[in-house]
Design an enzyme around this catalytic site. Structure first.
Site, short mmCIF file in Angstrom:
data_model
loop_
_atom_site.label_atom_id
_atom_site.label_comp_id
_atom_site.label_asym_id
_atom_site.label_seq_id
_atom_site.Cartn_x
_atom_site.Cartn_y
_atom_site.Cartn_z
CB ALA A 28 1.79 -13.38 -11.54
CE LYS A 29 2.31 -7.01 -18.99
NZ LYS A 29 1.13 -6.40 -17.41
CD1 TRP A 30 2.66 -8.75 -10.46
CD2 TRP A 30 0.83 -9.20 -8.74
NE1 TRP A 30 2.64 -9.83 -9.13
CE2 TRP A 30 2.42 -10.35 -8.47
CE3 TRP A 30 -0.11 -9.43 -8.13
CZ2 TRP A 30 1.93 -11.24 -7.77
CZ3 TRP A 30 -0.60 -10.70 -7.50
CH2 TRP A 30 0.46 -11.37 -7.04
#
Length: 353
Positions: A28-30
């Protein structure tokens, strides 16, 4: 501090691509503050993307690192703040405050978490020259006993699952998906990874512009949307134009220039006015002494912009200009046109790590 990889370290970066590439590790891209964390016993340094320390702003993260990470290590991750089941960048940004008392108050009220997704060193071993698959195996081993607020970032090599994450995780406030080649070595300050972000479009009122730092040409267009009460709210800017186009925009918009006192955002310079409305030039610890003045134009022109997601009623990142929309009326540029994202509980994301 005496580690095989010493601070400051600029983290490895990602470049944008339009689709999820095959055959990689997906995460995931936080949406938080990137942090390279150095720990040597009781000494902890939280390094930002620029290399400057974030340590004093997140005392609860420092303590959590001492409790959950190996005594001597360097890891790469993201500092995030969760609120009401999703990431909240506005509350995270509040932590960058000069007063230590305020920082500690917020640390108790909205504590931050650390999501770890890579390891650069462990003990006396430097791991940056090892492929991603080996670093991930080491990271999973050292994070096996970690607990909140320190989390292991979920990762997969299943492209179908990555696509599902891309759709679901946005509802928890995440940005998209990051793809990493399996043989990737850790390369500080190099865009060696790939990021796939959501993109949507919206029709916005162009209600002003700021001048470019290089001279009397357009630096950014100020964008607005009408809320349910009919008030024009400042929602962000569009800024990426070639220099020739910046000069052309000044000429195009000149006939629309008006007296700032007659503009819907006339009170922008009054700090108290920002409490009940979204206006350009809002007081910010990020802007410092930067000139936030702008040129007022009649809110009569509409443009289409691309954006990734909204945060607190505004575009989270700079919007990308697509085209003018002479067929649209400003009154039709409302929040109602924006796509509603299906909510997804952040705890479900973190627990899958």
């Amino acid at each position: 501090m005496d580690l095989p990889v010493m601070p400051p370290v600029k983290p490895m970066l990602a470049r944008p691509v339009s689709t999820i590439p095959p055959g990689m590790q997906y995460e995931a891209k936080w949406d938080g503050f990137r942090a390279v964390v150095h720990r040597d016993g009781e000494e902890v340094v939280l390094g930002s993307r620029t290399g400057k320390p974030l340590t004093r702003y997140f005392p609860e993260v420092v303590e959590a690192v001492r409790e959950n990470l190996p005594p001597r290590c360097v890891v790469d991750g993201e500092i995030v703040v969760a609120y009401d089941g999703r990431l909240d960048f506005d509350r995270l940004s509040e932590r960058i405050h000069p007063a230590d008392s305020r920082v500690r108050t917020l640390a108790g009220r909205t504590p931050a978490s650390l999501v770890v997704f890579d390891v650069l060193a462990l003990g006396d071993d430097v791991l940056t020259g090892r492929p991603l698959t080996e670093r991930r195996a080491v990271l999973e081993r050292v994070m096996a006993e970690a607990s909140a607020p320190v989390h292991l970032a979920p990762a997969t090599t299943d492209e179908a699952l990555a696509r599902r994450w891309f759709e679901q995780y946005e509802g928890a406030g995440l940005d998209g998906v990051v793809a990493k080649p399996l043989d990737l070595l850790y390369r500080p300050d190099v865009r060696a990874m790939y990021k796939i972000k959501h993109e949507r479009t919206a029709d916005c009122v162009v209600a002003g512009y700021r001048l470019h730092k290089s001279g009397p040409v357009v630096g950014s267009l100020l964008l607005g949307l009408y809320d349910a009460r009919g008030a024009l709210q400042h929602v962000g800017v569009s800024a990426a134009f070639p220099m020739k186009r910046r000069a052309e925009l000044v000429e195009e918009l000149e006939p629309l220039r008006i007296d700032p006192a007659e503009h819907p955002w006339a009170a922008w310079a009054d700090a108290t006015a920002h409490e009940g409305a979204r206006l350009p030039g809002a007081p910010s610890r990020w802007s410092g002494k930067k000139d936030m003045s702008w040129v007022a134009i009649a809110p009569e022109r509409v443009c289409e912009v691309a954006y990734d997601h909204m945060e607190g009623g505004r575009f989270r990142h700079t919007a990308r200009f697509r085209r003018w929309r002479p067929d649209r009326t400003p009154s039709g540029c409302t929040y109602a046109q924006l796509e509603e994202v299906v909510r997804y509980d952040l705890s479900e994301v973190l627990s899958s790590g």
